[in-house]
Write an enzyme that holds these catalytic residues in place. Structure first.
Site, PDB file in Angstrom:
ATOM      1  N   CYS A   2      -6.162  62.535 -65.416  1.00  0.00           N
ATOM      2  CA  CYS A   2      -7.377  62.766 -66.184  1.00  0.00           C
ATOM      3  C   CYS A   2      -7.712  64.252 -66.098  1.00  0.00           C
ATOM      4  O   CYS A   2      -7.575  64.870 -65.052  1.00  0.00           O
ATOM      5  CB  CYS A   2      -8.584  61.972 -65.709  1.00  0.00           C
ATOM      6  SG  CYS A   2      -8.374  60.208 -65.855  1.00  0.00           S
ATOM      7  N   LYS A 485      14.934  63.009 -64.890  1.00  0.00           N
ATOM      8  CA  LYS A 485      14.599  63.796 -66.084  1.00  0.00           C
ATOM      9  C   LYS A 485      14.908  62.986 -67.332  1.00  0.00           C
ATOM     10  O   LYS A 485      14.105  62.889 -68.246  1.00  0.00           O
ATOM     11  CB  LYS A 485      15.401  65.108 -66.154  1.00  0.00           C
ATOM     12  CG  LYS A 485      14.966  66.227 -65.258  1.00  0.00           C
ATOM     13  CD  LYS A 485      13.662  66.893 -65.619  1.00  0.00           C
ATOM     14  CE  LYS A 485      12.492  66.236 -64.962  1.00  0.00           C
ATOM     15  NZ  LYS A 485      12.166  66.506 -63.614  1.00  0.00           N
TER      16      LYS A 485
HETATM   17  C1  F6R Z   1       9.000  64.528 -62.636  1.00  0.00           C
HETATM   18  C2  F6R Z   1       7.739  64.983 -62.095  1.00  0.00           C
HETATM   19  C3  F6R Z   1       7.129  64.222 -60.980  1.00  0.00           C
HETATM   20  C4  F6R Z   1       6.526  65.184 -59.942  1.00  0.00           C
HETATM   21  C5  F6R Z   1       5.770  64.397 -58.869  1.00  0.00           C
HETATM   22  C6  F6R Z   1       5.218  65.315 -57.785  1.00  0.00           C
HETATM   23  O1  F6R Z   1       9.471  65.373 -63.636  1.00  0.00           O
HETATM   24  O2  F6R Z   1       7.187  65.951 -62.545  1.00  0.00           O
HETATM   25  O3  F6R Z   1       8.042  63.365 -60.398  1.00  0.00           O
HETATM   26  O4  F6R Z   1       7.550  65.933 -59.378  1.00  0.00           O
HETATM   27  O5  F6R Z   1       4.711  63.705 -59.464  1.00  0.00           O
HETATM   28  O6  F6R Z   1       4.363  66.276 -58.331  1.00  0.00           O
HETATM   29  P1  F6R Z   1       3.968  67.564 -57.525  1.00  0.00           P
HETATM   30  O7  F6R Z   1       5.166  68.427 -57.420  1.00  0.00           O
HETATM   31  O8  F6R Z   1       2.877  68.199 -58.334  1.00  0.00           O
HETATM   32  O9  F6R Z   1       3.493  67.105 -56.190  1.00  0.00           O
END
Ligand code: F6R
Length: 608
Positions: A2, A485
């Site tokens: 959000c 991905k």
């Molecule tokens: C996949 C993706 C998510 C994030 C995960 C952790 O492309 O973006 O799997 O890697 O939600 O997010 P952060 O790195 O912000 O803790």
């Protein structure tokens, strides 16, 4: 998850809120809404769908100097017009937007007796509660209600009686407040604030902010405290597409420069003398690193895959037993920890709730926490003992790309620092590895130069229903990342496995309809990977191989080969990530998927 935006001050508040919401859509895009002053009252306009749909619903010529807005990632209640934010009290005196989850909302609803609710959300109850104690002082009413809320919130509240003020509060969900010359701008993160100012106050849990046309006042425990302003070095342009069709593609292409900047800021190579690693942000003395008995790398999703690579880096260079695990499980399990265990939290946003919880439980058990973070001023960065900022600019595409490679480079530098301090690497080896890492930008650039060729390969697999990604060693986390991905942006079912594991089950799936992508770079496990490729070919499977530039033989085996200039073990993981990202991007784009906003996902996962 959000996105919240608020604006008060000189200018068109609704326009500022809508522009801000568009930059925050990566946090959620089920529905969108805004509230503003019009004809002496508050008007709320909201809709299922995107900010573009909201724009179409809004009347022309609105000129309010206060507006709040929201873009939603649904938790309680379906994504529809009614459940969209803002939510209003029954008498319309209080209107608010909320990010987070009010755990005790059902109980609070009951406490309000006959009060008529319009939506199924947990958020609406907060508007009714504030209205129930409101006697003309919005701040007092908000502060009276907050102790009754269990769960998490970032709130931005306005009242019908006062077009000169909005009140914000934070517990567990991020909230940033920009202090511009003639306006106060609120955002779930700094991105919507940047067009107005780079001076940002990040609210801490328990703090309340009073945003008036005349300025910002932050309060804690009922008392005014000093505004703790951080200057953000991201530009507003960095959060634009800059001519690319999608943010994901732009961010893939930003990697050579981002990685070059990262490594050159951190590694200094004097002609004479030992390489110097700039560890700014990690103010932890060498003695501590010498005594570390074990390292746990905690993260989720793509960041977890970077953590898996990081574990190999640390074990190989700093010779400290290490393992990577999902932050959520680390938090809920009872991991055996003591103060000699170092926890490394890896996160692009710095706000992922699972990772934050892991950081908190590690610190409660006396461990030090170092975080590898992109977003300056984020909660995890602030709650860690040391922070290694990647500084790779805002990542807007929901699928993480440039942050992944920056995480690996950062973990590499961190592991070299620990190795240097612990004496597990000699000067010659440190110089060799440093020189190597300083070449990362051009190596990634070379892969991008073959993007058209990778695109042609992608076209052959656009209609695949399933995909396997396989690799050994650091090729295994890369296989997992390649699969993640592909599935998240193209909706093709894909699994990433350690290639050694293939014959223990996944091989049952192999036939001519199951493309298998192998990370098959030359190195310690190359022969084993080649055997696995042969096993797939023997069962009629199609093989795409990512291979070393000088591997002439692999053409005989694989149906398609993507060559990369891969020369040194660890750096290969960074270089190898790029064709995986491009492959996923091209397949998804050709299938007509909304690459930057895949269905059901949100960029920053701030709920458990
Ligand atoms: C996949 C993706 C998510 C994030 C995960 C952790 O492309 O973006 O799997 O890697 O939600 O997010 P952060 O790195 O912000 O803790």
């Amino acid at each position: 998850m959000c996105g919240i935006v608020g604006f008060i001050g000189k200018g068109n508040a609704v326009a500022a809120v809508l522009d801000g919401l568009e930059t925050l859509e990566y946090r959620g895009y089920d529905s969108a809404g805004t509230a503003f002053f019009s004809n002496g009252g508050i008007e709320v306009v909201k809709t299922k769908g995107r900010v573009a749909d909201l724009r179409e619903k809004l009347p022309e010529g609105i000129s309010s100097e206060l507006a709040i807005g929201h873009t939603r990632w649904a938790t309680h209640g379906a994504p529809n017009d009614v459940n969209a934010h803002p939510h209003a009290s029954a008498d319309g005196s209080i209107v608010l937007v909320h990010n987070g989850i009010i755990d005790n909302f059902a109980e609070l609803r009951l406490s309000l007796g006959d009060c008529k609710f319009k939506s199924e959300t947990d958020s609406e109850v907060v508007a009714h509660l504030i209205a129930s104690v409101y006697t003309g002082n919005l701040l007092a009413a908000v502060e009276a209600v907050l102790p009754r809320l269990d769960g998490t919130y970032a709130l931005c509240v306005m009242s019908k009686d006062n077009p000169e003020r909005m009140v914000c509060a934070r517990k567990g969900s991020p909230l940033a407040i920009g202090v511009a010359d003639e306006a106060i701008v609120v955002g779930s993160d700094a991105v919507p604030i940047l067009p107005h100012t780079n001076k940002v106050v990040f609210l801490d849990d328990g703090q309340v902010a009073v945003c008036d046309k005349t300025g910002l006042t932050v309060r804690e425990n009922g008392k005014v405290i000093e505004n703790n302003i951080t200057e953000i070095d991201w530009s507003a342009e960095a959060a634009q597409k800059g001519g690319y069709k999608h943010f994901m593609l732009k961010e893939i292409y930003e990697q050579p420069q981002g990685l070059t900047d990262l490594v050159h800021q951190r590694i200094l190579l004097p002609k004479n003398g030992e390489p110097v690693l700039n560890m700014s942000g990690i103010d932890i003395d060498d003695e501590y690193f010498r005594g570390v008995s074990r390292i746990v790398l905690v993260a989720q999703g793509t960041a977890y895959h970077a953590g898996m690579v990081g574990r190999n880096l640390i074990e190989r260079t700093a010779v400290i037993p290490s393992y990577a695990e999902y932050a959520a499980d680390f938090h809920y399990r009872d991991p055996i920890l003591d103060p000699s265990v170092l926890v490394i939290a890896i996160t692009q946003s710095g706000e992922t709730m699972d990772t934050l919880q892991a950081v908190r439980s590690a610190r409660e058990k006396g461990c030090k926490v170092i975080s590898v973070v992109n977003t300056v001023g984020s909660t995890i960065a602030r709650e860690s003992d040391g922070v290694f900022y990647m500084h790779c600019g805002p990542e807007i595409g929901v699928a993480s790309t440039k942050a992944f490679t920056a995480m690996i480079a950062s973990l590499y530098i961190l592991s070299l620092h620990m190795a240097q301090v612990r004496g597990t690497i000699d000067e010659h080896e440190l110089r060799r590895r440093s020189q190597d890492l300083l070449q990362v930008g051009p190596r990634v650039e070379a892969v991008l130069a073959t993007a058209n060729y990778i695109r042609q390969i992608a076209m052959r697999y656009v209609n695949a229903g399933n995909f396997l990604f396989l690799g050994r060693g650091t090729g295994w986390p890369l296989a997992m990342e390649g699969a993640l991905k592909l599935k998240e942006v193209s909706y093709i079912h894909a699994e990433g496995y350690d290639a050694a594991e293939m014959k223990h089950g996944p091989i049952a799936l192999i036939d001519e309809n199951m493309p298998c992508l192998f990370i098959a770079l030359k190195g310690r496990r190359y022969d084993k990977v080649i055997s696995n490729i042969q096993e797939v070919k023997a069962r009629g499977g199609k093989v795409i191989a990512i291979a070393s530039h000088d591997d002439d033989a692999i053409h005989e085996l694989a149906d398609d080969v993507i060559y990369i200039r891969a020369e040194s073990g660890i750096m290969n993981s960074i270089v190898c990530a790029v064709p995986l990202q491009l492959l996923a991007y091209y397949i998804a784009d050709t299938r007509g998927c909304d690459v930057d906003k895949p269905k059901n996902l949100a960029k920053s996962v701030t709920v458990e």
